[in-house]
Design an enzyme around this catalytic site. Structure first.
Site, PDB file in Angstrom:
ATOM      1  N   GLU A 138       0.828  -1.210   0.000  1.00  0.00           N
ATOM      2  CA  GLU A 138       0.000   0.000   0.000  1.00  0.00           C
ATOM      3  C   GLU A 138       0.865   1.265   0.000  1.00  0.00           C
ATOM      4  O   GLU A 138       0.621   2.230   0.727  1.00  0.00           O
ATOM      5  CB  GLU A 138      -0.959   0.006   1.200  1.00  0.00           C
ATOM      6  CG  GLU A 138      -1.836  -1.224   1.312  1.00  0.00           C
ATOM      7  CD  GLU A 138      -2.808  -1.393   0.140  1.00  0.00           C
ATOM      8  OE1 GLU A 138      -2.970  -0.443  -0.656  1.00  0.00           O
ATOM      9  OE2 GLU A 138      -3.397  -2.482   0.019  1.00  0.00           O
ATOM     10  N   HIS A 181     -15.880   0.482 -18.790  1.00  0.00           N
ATOM     11  CA  HIS A 181     -16.872   0.498 -17.715  1.00  0.00           C
ATOM     12  C   HIS A 181     -16.484   1.372 -16.524  1.00  0.00           C
ATOM     13  O   HIS A 181     -17.268   1.512 -15.585  1.00  0.00           O
ATOM     14  CB  HIS A 181     -17.134  -0.934 -17.225  1.00  0.00           C
ATOM     15  CG  HIS A 181     -17.943  -1.751 -18.183  1.00  0.00           C
ATOM     16  ND1 HIS A 181     -17.458  -2.896 -18.781  1.00  0.00           N
ATOM     17  CD2 HIS A 181     -19.204  -1.576 -18.669  1.00  0.00           C
ATOM     18  CE1 HIS A 181     -18.391  -3.404 -19.583  1.00  0.00           C
ATOM     19  NE2 HIS A 181     -19.451  -2.624 -19.533  1.00  0.00           N
TER      20      HIS A 181
END
Length: 221
Positions: free
Chosen positions: A100, A211
């Site tokens: 992260e 999308h």
């Protein structure tokens, strides 16, 4: 800089799984956590518990929670007057894993480079640094220090997930998902919404270019 390797891409693209696989390889070679290698996670990420990195496949591994790049520097080194030296307990480090990395501050790339130089000067060997992090945020903007880290890396692996948007006939899109889609109450966010909101599958998904949706994205001037 030392062998700096980066795993990047959207959520659900197995970046953390790749990091954990690298950790297990070191363990099979007889290396020990917090002695021969360190596993670092940003303190902001507590989805899998405190001081743990985890994947969406259910894999977990103990980690040291660090708030920012300066705390990482203080963890591994100590001040000696106007200089720094490696803390005695970490003189045998061969690798640092950071998950992260997008949540860290802009000082992280320079801290990593400084640590590599310090290990080379002090021990005569380089230290392997393996990073995982999102390259873009929910609005497809560069995320945190990741662009600078990637520019210093000798290897960057761009991962993709699978777009799971329904495509009719009971099937899913199935195209490579390259972006992280944030959903707020089931709806795409606005471009100016906060960048950092920690969540899991109910808050985020991965989508292909077709999308991926962000509302009110400004046009180039």
């Amino acid at each position: 800089m030392s062998p700096l390797k980066v795993e990047t891409g959207p959520m659900f693209s197995e970046k953390t799984s790749t990091i954990i696989s690298g950790i297990h390889r070191l363990e099979r070679a007889g290396h020990q956590n917090n002695v021969n290698f360190l596993v670092i996670n940003n303190k902001i990420d507590i989805r899998y518990g405190d001081n743990i990195i985890g994947s969406h496949k259910g894999e977990k591994y103990p980690a040291l929670g660090v708030a920012d790049s300066h705390q990482l520097l203080d963890l591994i080194t100590q001040e000696t007057g106007s200089d720094r030296k490696i803390r005695p307990g970490f003189s045998q480090l061969v690798a640092i894993f950071i998950d992260e990395a997008q949540f860290f501050d802009s000082g992280l790339p320079d801290v990593l480079e400084y640590l590599d130089d310090l290990f080379l000067q002090s021990t005569g060997r380089e230290i392997n640094i393996h990073i995982a992090g999102l390259d873009t945020d929910f609005a497809r903007r560069p995320f945190g220090p990741m662009p600078a880290i990637m520019s210093k890396a000798i290897e960057v692996n761009k991962h993709t997930a699978v777009c799971t948007v329904p495509n009719g006939g009971g099937k899913l899109c199935g195209q490579p998902a390259v972006y992280t889609q944030r959903l707020v109450n089931g709806e795409p966010p606005n471009y100016d919404d906060p960048v950092v909101v920690i969540g899991a599958e109910e808050t985020y998904t991965a989508r292909c270019r077709h999308h991926h949706v962000v509302y009110n994205k400004p046009k180039p001037k």
